[in-house]
Design a protein around this motif. Structure first.
Motif, PDB file in Angstrom:
ATOM      1  N   TRP A 114       0.844  -1.196   0.000  1.00 16.96           N
ATOM      2  CA  TRP A 114       0.000   0.000   0.000  1.00 16.96           C
ATOM      3  C   TRP A 114       0.873   1.238   0.000  1.00 16.96           C
ATOM      4  N   VAL A 115       0.335   2.313  -0.568  1.00 20.63           N
ATOM      5  CA  VAL A 115       0.946   3.636  -0.419  1.00 20.63           C
ATOM      6  C   VAL A 115      -0.180   4.613  -0.067  1.00 20.63           C
ATOM      7  N   THR A 116       0.014   5.351   1.015  1.00 12.32           N
ATOM      8  CA  THR A 116      -1.014   6.265   1.512  1.00 12.32           C
ATOM      9  C   THR A 116      -0.519   7.700   1.417  1.00 12.32           C
ATOM     10  N   PHE A 117      -1.342   8.551   0.818  1.00 13.77           N
ATOM     11  CA  PHE A 117      -1.070   9.979   0.702  1.00 13.77           C
ATOM     12  C   PHE A 117      -1.997  10.692   1.674  1.00 13.77           C
ATOM     13  N   SER A 118      -1.451  11.575   2.501  1.00 13.26           N
ATOM     14  CA  SER A 118      -2.296  12.210   3.516  1.00 13.26           C
ATOM     15  C   SER A 118      -1.851  13.633   3.802  1.00 13.26           C
ATOM     16  N   THR A 119      -2.786  14.413   4.346  1.00  7.23           N
ATOM     17  CA  THR A 119      -2.503  15.759   4.834  1.00  7.23           C
ATOM     18  C   THR A 119      -3.089  15.874   6.234  1.00  7.23           C
ATOM     19  N   SER A 120      -2.450  16.663   7.075  1.00  3.71           N
ATOM     20  CA  SER A 120      -2.943  16.843   8.442  1.00  3.71           C
ATOM     21  C   SER A 120      -2.449  18.173   8.982  1.00  3.71           C
ATOM     22  N   ASN A 121      -3.187  18.710   9.942  1.00  2.00           N
ATOM     23  CA  ASN A 121      -2.806  19.960  10.588  1.00  2.00           C
ATOM     24  C   ASN A 121      -1.923  19.661  11.794  1.00  2.00           C
ATOM     25  N   GLU A 122      -0.825  20.392  11.897  1.00  2.00           N
ATOM     26  CA  GLU A 122       0.092  20.205  13.015  1.00  2.00           C
ATOM     27  C   GLU A 122       0.614  21.583  13.430  1.00  2.00           C
ATOM     28  N   GLU A 123       0.136  22.073  14.583  1.00  2.00           N
ATOM     29  CA  GLU A 123       0.444  23.423  15.057  1.00  2.00           C
ATOM     30  C   GLU A 123       0.043  24.422  13.975  1.00  2.00           C
ATOM     31  N   ASN A 124       0.998  25.200  13.451  1.00  2.00           N
ATOM     32  CA  ASN A 124       0.654  26.205  12.439  1.00  2.00           C
ATOM     33  C   ASN A 124       1.023  25.751  11.027  1.00  2.00           C
ATOM     34  N   SER A 125       1.166  24.468  10.840  1.00  2.00           N
ATOM     35  CA  SER A 125       1.581  23.942   9.543  1.00  2.00           C
ATOM     36  C   SER A 125       0.614  22.867   9.064  1.00  2.00           C
ATOM     37  N   VAL A 126       0.699  22.578   7.772  1.00  2.00           N
ATOM     38  CA  VAL A 126       0.002  21.436   7.192  1.00  2.00           C
ATOM     39  C   VAL A 126       1.065  20.427   6.776  1.00  2.00           C
ATOM     40  N   ILE A 127       0.937  19.197   7.275  1.00  2.00           N
ATOM     41  CA  ILE A 127       1.881  18.136   6.959  1.00  2.00           C
ATOM     42  C   ILE A 127       1.355  17.334   5.772  1.00  2.00           C
ATOM     43  N   CYS A 128       2.153  17.272   4.709  1.00  2.00           N
ATOM     44  CA  CYS A 128       1.835  16.439   3.549  1.00  2.00           C
ATOM     45  C   CYS A 128       2.734  15.205   3.630  1.00  2.00           C
ATOM     46  N   GLN A 129       2.128  14.033   3.517  1.00  2.00           N
ATOM     47  CA  GLN A 129       2.886  12.805   3.776  1.00  2.00           C
ATOM     48  C   GLN A 129       2.578  11.731   2.741  1.00  2.00           C
ATOM     49  N   VAL A 130       3.629  10.979   2.385  1.00  2.00           N
ATOM     50  CA  VAL A 130       3.496   9.752   1.592  1.00  2.00           C
ATOM     51  C   VAL A 130       4.082   8.638   2.435  1.00  2.00           C
ATOM     52  N   GLN A 131       3.308   7.579   2.655  1.00  2.00           N
ATOM     53  CA  GLN A 131       3.810   6.451   3.448  1.00  2.00           C
ATOM     54  C   GLN A 131       3.547   5.150   2.702  1.00  2.00           C
ATOM     55  N   THR A 132       4.606   4.366   2.516  1.00  2.00           N
ATOM     56  CA  THR A 132       4.475   3.070   1.856  1.00  2.00           C
ATOM     57  C   THR A 132       4.722   1.954   2.866  1.00  2.00           C
ATOM     58  N   ILE A 133       3.942   0.890   2.750  1.00  2.00           N
ATOM     59  CA  ILE A 133       4.173  -0.342   3.505  1.00  2.00           C
ATOM     60  C   ILE A 133       4.131  -1.459   2.474  1.00  2.00           C
ATOM     61  N   SER A 134       5.295  -2.007   2.163  1.00  2.00           N
ATOM     62  CA  SER A 134       5.328  -2.937   1.031  1.00  2.00           C
ATOM     63  C   SER A 134       6.596  -3.780   1.047  1.00  2.00           C
ATOM     64  N   ARG A 135       6.563  -4.816   0.203  1.00  2.00           N
ATOM     65  CA  ARG A 135       7.729  -5.663  -0.036  1.00  2.00           C
ATOM     66  C   ARG A 135       7.779  -5.972  -1.533  1.00  2.00           C
ATOM     67  N   ALA A 136       8.964  -6.294  -2.031  1.00  2.00           N
ATOM     68  CA  ALA A 136       9.103  -6.633  -3.441  1.00  2.00           C
ATOM     69  C   ALA A 136       8.252  -7.862  -3.763  1.00  2.00           C
ATOM     70  N   ASN A 137       7.713  -7.891  -4.985  1.00  2.00           N
ATOM     71  CA  ASN A 137       6.757  -8.942  -5.331  1.00  2.00           C
ATOM     72  C   ASN A 137       7.405 -10.287  -5.648  1.00  2.00           C
ATOM     73  N   ASP A 138       8.662 -10.295  -6.104  1.00  2.00           N
ATOM     74  CA  ASP A 138       9.311 -11.569  -6.420  1.00  2.00           C
ATOM     75  C   ASP A 138      10.823 -11.427  -6.236  1.00  2.00           C
ATOM     76  N   PRO A 139      11.582 -12.525  -6.321  1.00  2.00           N
ATOM     77  CA  PRO A 139      13.029 -12.460  -6.071  1.00  2.00           C
ATOM     78  C   PRO A 139      13.784 -11.475  -6.962  1.00  2.00           C
ATOM     79  N   LEU A 140      13.415 -11.390  -8.254  1.00  2.00           N
ATOM     80  CA  LEU A 140      14.125 -10.471  -9.145  1.00  2.00           C
ATOM     81  C   LEU A 140      13.899  -9.023  -8.741  1.00  2.00           C
TER      82      LEU A 140
END
Length: 204
Positions: A114-140
């Protein structure tokens, strides 16, 4: 059956989706964060801009073609170039709300996860984030990620965040209420990267 103009529909139709529990390689979580401190936009407004302009924030070698709006169940076709070799695949929108959306990979994609794109408010800023949770699909693909593809992926998501920030900065500079400023890394900000190996084993 509905393919956007200019896109190539290969390695998508009939494939099952695969997540971090499937695949072969080591399981990694990567988080890319960019803080936007001088913006009048809310996190919800920025996410709407991100969804609407999602393909244009990709590097030149990555061409993304949403079949429809970024909504759960919709497909995004991908025609890319990896180290000079063509790559045709796609992802499905697994989840979407006002401040985030998650894409999930199909069988045969370089990664399983999965890859998740998100935005959130943190103090006086907006945090833009990309987070991946993954593994390679095959040995190659696992060999490729260990040698060079992981660094290539880091550059892709860093580029996406900086392209989003540059777009927002340009929009704000064009508004009558704000003064025009030159877009540079200095006023876009620095992308912070965190990597964690969640499972060092491979799955035969």
């Amino acid at each position: 059956s509905r393919v956007p103009t200019g896109s190539l529909n290969l390695n998508v139709d009939g494939r099952q989706v695969v997540g971090p529990l499937q695949g072969f390689g080591q399981l990694w979580q990567k988080t890319f964060r960019l803080s936007l401190s001088n913006t009048d936009l809310t996190s919800v407004e920025i996410m709407q801009i991100w969804k609407t302009n999602f393909p244009r924030f990709q590097p030149a070698q990555n061409r993304f073609f949403p079949v429809a709006a970024i909504e759960p169940g919709q497909i995004v076709l991908i025609n890319a170039s990896a180290t000079g070799m063509p790559l045709s695949t796609g992802v499905v929108v697994l989840y979407a709300d006002e401040e985030s959306f998650t894409l999930m990979t199909p069988q045969g994609h370089p990664e399983s996860g999965w890859v998740t794109f998100s935005t959130s408010n943190e103090e006086n800023s907006v945090i833009c984030q990309v987070q991946t949770i993954s593994r390679a699909n095959d040995p190659l693909y696992e060999i490729g990620f260990r040698l060079f593809a992981s660094r290539t992926q880091d550059r892709i998501w860093t580029h996406v965040l900086k392209a989003l920030a540059a777009h927002l900065h340009a929009q704000q500079s064009d508004s009558p209420e704000s003064e025009a400023k030159q877009v540079s890394d200095e006023n876009i900000g620095q992308v912070l990267v965190a990597k964690v190996c969640l499972d060092p084993r491979v799955q035969w």
